[in-house]
Structure formats: structure tokens, C-alpha cells
Design an enzyme around this catalytic site. Structure first.
Site, PDB file in Angstrom:
ATOM      1  N   HIS A   1     -67.012  -7.872   1.089  1.00  0.00           N
ATOM      2  CA  HIS A   1     -66.623  -6.517   0.657  1.00  0.00           C
ATOM      3  C   HIS A   1     -66.698  -6.416  -0.867  1.00  0.00           C
ATOM      4  CE1 HIS A   1     -64.866  -6.191   4.709  1.00  0.00           C
ATOM      5  NE2 HIS A   1     -64.935  -4.888   4.523  1.00  0.00           N
TER       6      HIS A   1
ATOM      7  N   GLY B   1     -53.612   9.221   0.753  1.00  0.00           N
ATOM      8  CA  GLY B   1     -54.489   8.396  -0.092  1.00  0.00           C
ATOM      9  C   GLY B   1     -55.742   9.149  -0.490  1.00  0.00           C
ATOM     10  N   VAL B   2     -55.585  10.461  -0.731  1.00  0.00           N
ATOM     11  CA  VAL B   2     -56.752  11.322  -1.006  1.00  0.00           C
ATOM     12  C   VAL B   2     -57.536  10.941  -2.244  1.00  0.00           C
ATOM     13  CG1 VAL B   2     -56.449  13.562   0.101  1.00  0.00           C
ATOM     14  CG2 VAL B   2     -55.099  13.020  -1.905  1.00  0.00           C
ATOM     15  N   SER B   3     -56.867  10.293  -3.229  1.00  0.00           N
ATOM     16  CA  SER B   3     -57.617   9.964  -4.453  1.00  0.00           C
ATOM     17  C   SER B   3     -58.404   8.672  -4.309  1.00  0.00           C
ATOM     18  CB  SER B   3     -56.688   9.828  -5.666  1.00  0.00           C
ATOM     19  OG  SER B   3     -55.484  10.470  -5.476  1.00  0.00           O
TER      20      SER B   3
ATOM     21  N   LYS C   1     -61.372  -4.806  -3.037  1.00  0.00           N
ATOM     22  CA  LYS C   1     -60.604  -4.964  -1.791  1.00  0.00           C
ATOM     23  C   LYS C   1     -59.468  -5.957  -2.007  1.00  0.00           C
ATOM     24  CE  LYS C   1     -60.992  -5.674   3.170  1.00  0.00           C
ATOM     25  NZ  LYS C   1     -60.167  -4.513   3.482  1.00  0.00           N
TER      26      LYS C   1
ATOM     27  N   THR D   1     -55.416  -1.542   6.195  1.00  0.00           N
ATOM     28  CA  THR D   1     -55.440  -2.923   6.699  1.00  0.00           C
ATOM     29  C   THR D   1     -54.472  -3.792   5.896  1.00  0.00           C
ATOM     30  OG1 THR D   1     -57.266  -3.518   5.218  1.00  0.00           O
ATOM     31  CG2 THR D   1     -57.861  -2.724   7.420  1.00  0.00           C
TER      32      THR D   1
ATOM     33  N   THR E   1     -60.965  -6.247   9.744  1.00  0.00           N
ATOM     34  CA  THR E   1     -62.058  -6.276  10.726  1.00  0.00           C
ATOM     35  C   THR E   1     -62.401  -7.712  11.107  1.00  0.00           C
ATOM     36  OG1 THR E   1     -62.924  -4.268   9.752  1.00  0.00           O
ATOM     37  CG2 THR E   1     -64.426  -5.510  11.161  1.00  0.00           C
TER      38      THR E   1
HETATM   39  P1  NAD Z   1     -58.410   2.737  -2.571  1.00  0.00           P
HETATM   40  O1  NAD Z   1     -57.686   1.751  -3.421  1.00  0.00           O
HETATM   41  O2  NAD Z   1     -59.683   3.333  -3.083  1.00  0.00           O
HETATM   42  O3  NAD Z   1     -57.443   3.948  -2.191  1.00  0.00           O
HETATM   43  C1  NAD Z   1     -56.104   3.759  -1.783  1.00  0.00           C
HETATM   44  C2  NAD Z   1     -55.376   5.087  -1.879  1.00  0.00           C
HETATM   45  O4  NAD Z   1     -54.028   4.876  -1.428  1.00  0.00           O
HETATM   46  C3  NAD Z   1     -55.282   5.635  -3.300  1.00  0.00           C
HETATM   47  O5  NAD Z   1     -55.394   7.047  -3.259  1.00  0.00           O
HETATM   48  C4  NAD Z   1     -53.892   5.207  -3.740  1.00  0.00           C
HETATM   49  O6  NAD Z   1     -53.349   6.072  -4.739  1.00  0.00           O
HETATM   50  C5  NAD Z   1     -53.132   5.328  -2.421  1.00  0.00           C
HETATM   51  N1  NAD Z   1     -51.922   4.483  -2.401  1.00  0.00           N
HETATM   52  C6  NAD Z   1     -51.834   3.191  -2.747  1.00  0.00           C
HETATM   53  N2  NAD Z   1     -50.559   2.761  -2.658  1.00  0.00           N
HETATM   54  C7  NAD Z   1     -49.850   3.824  -2.241  1.00  0.00           C
HETATM   55  C8  NAD Z   1     -48.484   4.033  -1.980  1.00  0.00           C
HETATM   56  N3  NAD Z   1     -47.588   3.033  -2.118  1.00  0.00           N
HETATM   57  N4  NAD Z   1     -48.094   5.260  -1.552  1.00  0.00           N
HETATM   58  C9  NAD Z   1     -48.999   6.242  -1.381  1.00  0.00           C
HETATM   59  N5  NAD Z   1     -50.301   6.116  -1.648  1.00  0.00           N
HETATM   60  C10 NAD Z   1     -50.718   4.910  -2.069  1.00  0.00           C
HETATM   61  O7  NAD Z   1     -58.664   1.988  -1.175  1.00  0.00           O
HETATM   62  P2  NAD Z   1     -59.741   2.349  -0.050  1.00  0.00           P
HETATM   63  O8  NAD Z   1     -60.987   1.576  -0.298  1.00  0.00           O
HETATM   64  O9  NAD Z   1     -59.805   3.826   0.139  1.00  0.00           O
HETATM   65  O10 NAD Z   1     -59.033   1.672   1.216  1.00  0.00           O
HETATM   66  C11 NAD Z   1     -57.735   2.070   1.639  1.00  0.00           C
HETATM   67  C12 NAD Z   1     -57.330   1.226   2.845  1.00  0.00           C
HETATM   68  O11 NAD Z   1     -58.203   1.528   3.950  1.00  0.00           O
HETATM   69  C13 NAD Z   1     -57.443  -0.289   2.641  1.00  0.00           C
HETATM   70  O12 NAD Z   1     -56.387  -0.911   3.355  1.00  0.00           O
HETATM   71  C14 NAD Z   1     -58.781  -0.638   3.287  1.00  0.00           C
HETATM   72  O13 NAD Z   1     -58.858  -1.971   3.727  1.00  0.00           O
HETATM   73  C15 NAD Z   1     -58.766   0.315   4.451  1.00  0.00           C
HETATM   74  N6  NAD Z   1     -60.082   0.648   5.020  1.00  0.00           N
HETATM   75  C16 NAD Z   1     -60.132   0.776   6.387  1.00  0.00           C
HETATM   76  C17 NAD Z   1     -61.293   1.174   7.001  1.00  0.00           C
HETATM   77  C18 NAD Z   1     -61.295   1.407   8.494  1.00  0.00           C
HETATM   78  O14 NAD Z   1     -62.337   1.779   9.057  1.00  0.00           O
HETATM   79  N7  NAD Z   1     -60.153   1.276   9.175  1.00  0.00           N
HETATM   80  C19 NAD Z   1     -62.444   1.421   6.239  1.00  0.00           C
HETATM   81  C20 NAD Z   1     -62.373   1.290   4.843  1.00  0.00           C
HETATM   82  C21 NAD Z   1     -61.176   0.905   4.251  1.00  0.00           C
END
Ligand code: NAD
Length: 267
Positions: free
Chosen positions: A154, A8-10, A158, A99, A165
Site C-alpha cells: 500500500h 472522514g470526508v476530508s 497507510k 481497518t 484485507t
Molecule cells: P485518510 O487518512 O486519507 O482519511 C482518514 C479520514 O478520517 C480523514 O478525513 C481524517 O480527518 C478522519 N479521521 C481520522 N481520525 C479521526 C477521528 N478520531 N475522528 C473523526 N475523523 C477522523 O485515510 P483513507 O486512506 O481515506 O483510509 C481511511 C480508512 O479506510 C483506513 O482505515 C483504511 O485502511 C480504510 N480503507 C478501507 C477500504 C475498504 O475497502 N474497506 C479501502 C480503502 C481504505
């Protein structure tokens, strides 16, 4: 050096994780994953920081895992399930920050931890990990005649609600009053009329703007209330926690851990 794969680097968290890996001498970016439809596929993972990392963003999970130590996943549950499978096959450890999992998906994560080391936590910040402990303690003391509400806010992008959390804080509160969350939760109060049932835990969700993550647990009794609040102002706190979790797994061949294990908090 620990060889880290970021999934999910992007994304928003992917960006914060890359920043964290590039500035830590103990970590090496081994591969960068995203979904096949991402416009970033084939681009250099360092591009967003104006540098050449030599690692091209790919959707090929199996190739990315060859020779890797740990995969850090902040994506969507359906993607996390694919990473879970692939990591077991390749014997690569896993940090799951994503999550919104169903109970069946959580059971799959638990089953996979019999084969590989996994840190699974809906919030990787030190402050929220402390808050979980404080909420459990508060609910244990205020266990008679207090109503518990978990309020979270949030940013507008989201997708899951209540946040992972908030649910984790609800679980901590339920544990404090010796109950399971499923036996005391009221997930959506909207549209529900009438008096509040005793012993329930309520959840309220707010969405808007660029809020990184606010959580408050209210314990309301007659004549007083206690409010415990955490506010995240930057995603760097989650990224630092996730990378600390990746290092923690280095000598854990199998098992399921949370951030309390990583930070050495009492459970
Ligand atoms: P985002 O939408 O900015 O990024 C999601 C990334 O996942 C994107 O790069 C997207 O291309 C990729 N992705 C989506 N579907 C995919 C698939 N089917 N296959 C491969 N890659 C896929 O979201 P974000 O704000 O970076 O959050 C990502 C997740 O992390 C969410 O579930 C968020 O709730 C969770 N999160 C957790 C914490 C923690 O501390 N645990 C903190 C922040 C966010």
C-alpha cells in the site's frame, strides 16, 4: 432517496465517497463528518469538486445523524467506535470500511449488530470479495504440503499493517485448511530464523509511493506454486462497493454483513 452521512470526508476515501454520492441519483448527502481538528470543518462538502452541496462539514456526530438512513465510515478505529455508539442511539445503519480494529473493537461491532444493520468489510471491492472466495477454495484443495504467504503493498500513508484485507485473506486461507487464523498465523517473519513451521500462514507488508492496494496470496508446494493476485488502481472501486453496501442495508433493520452478502456471493 437514501440519506447518507459520510465520515472522514476530508480523507482519501472520503473524497472518493463524496464523488460517488454526488453522481448517484438514488443517494443524497445528508451530512459530512470529520474530526474537530480538520481544516475542512465548516466548509461546504462540495468545495473539493468546485460545487456547493449545501452540506457543511461538521464534527457534531449526533446532529449529523438526525433524520439519516446510513453512515459510511472510513476513518480510524477510535472514531469508528464513537460512530458505532451514536448510530445505535439514533437507530442509523452503518457501513464500516475502516481497518485496524482490535479483537475487543470487533466484538463491539458484532454486539451493535444486534440493534442495527452493519456492513463491515476491510475491502469493499468486487475483485477482492471474489479473491477471498478463490483463496478459501484454493487452500481447501492444496491443503497438504503447501505453505501460504499473504503479501500486500500500500501507499506510504497507510497506518495499519498487515492490511485488514491481508488479514481477511489469511482468515479465508485458514478456513480452507480447517483452522483458525490465530492457530496458524506467523505475523512477522522479519528477524525470525530457522525453518518454516508446517501449517503456518505468513504475512509480508510493503509500503511505498501511491499504491492504492495490491494483495497476493502464494500457495507454495514442492515443485509448483499458485499465486492469486488483486491490484486496485483507484479508490473508486472501494467507494462504489461501500455505497452499494449502504443501499443493501436499506431493508436490513439489524445484523452483521460483509461484502459477500452485499454482492450475493456464496459463503
Ligand atoms: P485518510 O487518512 O486519507 O482519511 C482518514 C479520514 O478520517 C480523514 O478525513 C481524517 O480527518 C478522519 N479521521 C481520522 N481520525 C479521526 C477521528 N478520531 N475522528 C473523526 N475523523 C477522523 O485515510 P483513507 O486512506 O481515506 O483510509 C481511511 C480508512 O479506510 C483506513 O482505515 C483504511 O485502511 C480504510 N480503507 C478501507 C477500504 C475498504 O475497502 N474497506 C479501502 C480503502 C481504505
Amino acid at each position: 432517496m437514501l440519506k447518507v452521512v459520510i465520515a472522514g470526508v476530508s480523507g482519501r476515501m472520503g473524497h472518493a465517497l463524496l464523488d460517488g454520492v454526488f453522481s448517484d441519483n438514488g443517494l443524497q448527502l445528508h451530512a459530512a463528518l470529520d474530526r474537530a481538528e480538520s481544516a475542512m470543518i465548516g466548509r461546504d462538502a462540495g468545495e473539493q469538486f468546485g460545487k456547493v452541496s449545501g452540506v457543511k462539514i461538521t464534527a457534531d456526530i449526533h446532529a449529523a445523524l438526525v433524520g439519516a438512513d446510513v453512515l459510511v465510515d472510513f476513518t480510524r478505529p477510535e472514531a469508528s467506535m464513537q460512530y458505532l455508539q451514536a448510530c445505535q442511539q439514533a437507530n442509523v445503519k452503518l457501513v464500516i470500511g475502516t481497518t485496524g480494529f482490535s479483537e475487543a473493537e470487533k466484538a463491539s461491532i458484532e454486539a451493535a449488530s444486534k440493534n442495527i444493520g452493519i456492513v463491515f468489510a476491510p475491502n469493499m471491492s468486487v475483485g477482492v470479495t471474489l479473491l477471498i472466495n478463490l483463496v478459501e477454495q484454493a487452500a481447501r484443495v492444496l491443503n497438504e504440503g503447501y505453505d501460504i504467504e499473504v503479501v500486500e503493498m500500500h501507499h506510504r500513508h497507510k497506518v495499519d499493517a498487515p492490511s485488514g484485507t491481508a488479514l481477511r485473506l489469511g482468515e479465508a486461507a485458514a478456513k480452507g485448511i480447517d483452522k483458525a487464523l490465530k492457530d496458524c498465523a506467523v505475523y512477522a517473519r522479519e528477524g525470525v530464523t530457522g525453518e518454516r513451521e508446517a501449517g503456518t500462514i505468513g504475512f509480508a507488508t510493503l509500503r511505498g509511493g501511491d499504491v492504492v492496494g495490491d494483495h497476493t496470496v502464494v500457495l507454495a508446494g514442492v515443485g509448483e506454486r499458485v499465486e492469486l493476485t488483486h491490484k486496485a488502481s483507484s479508490r473508486a472501486t472501494f467507494a462504489q462497493g461501500a455505497l452499494r453496501a449502504a443501499k443493501f442495508l436499506a431493508d436490513k433493520p439489524k445484523g452483521l454483513f460483509d461484502m459477500r452478502d452485499v454482492l450475493g456471493f456464496e459463503k
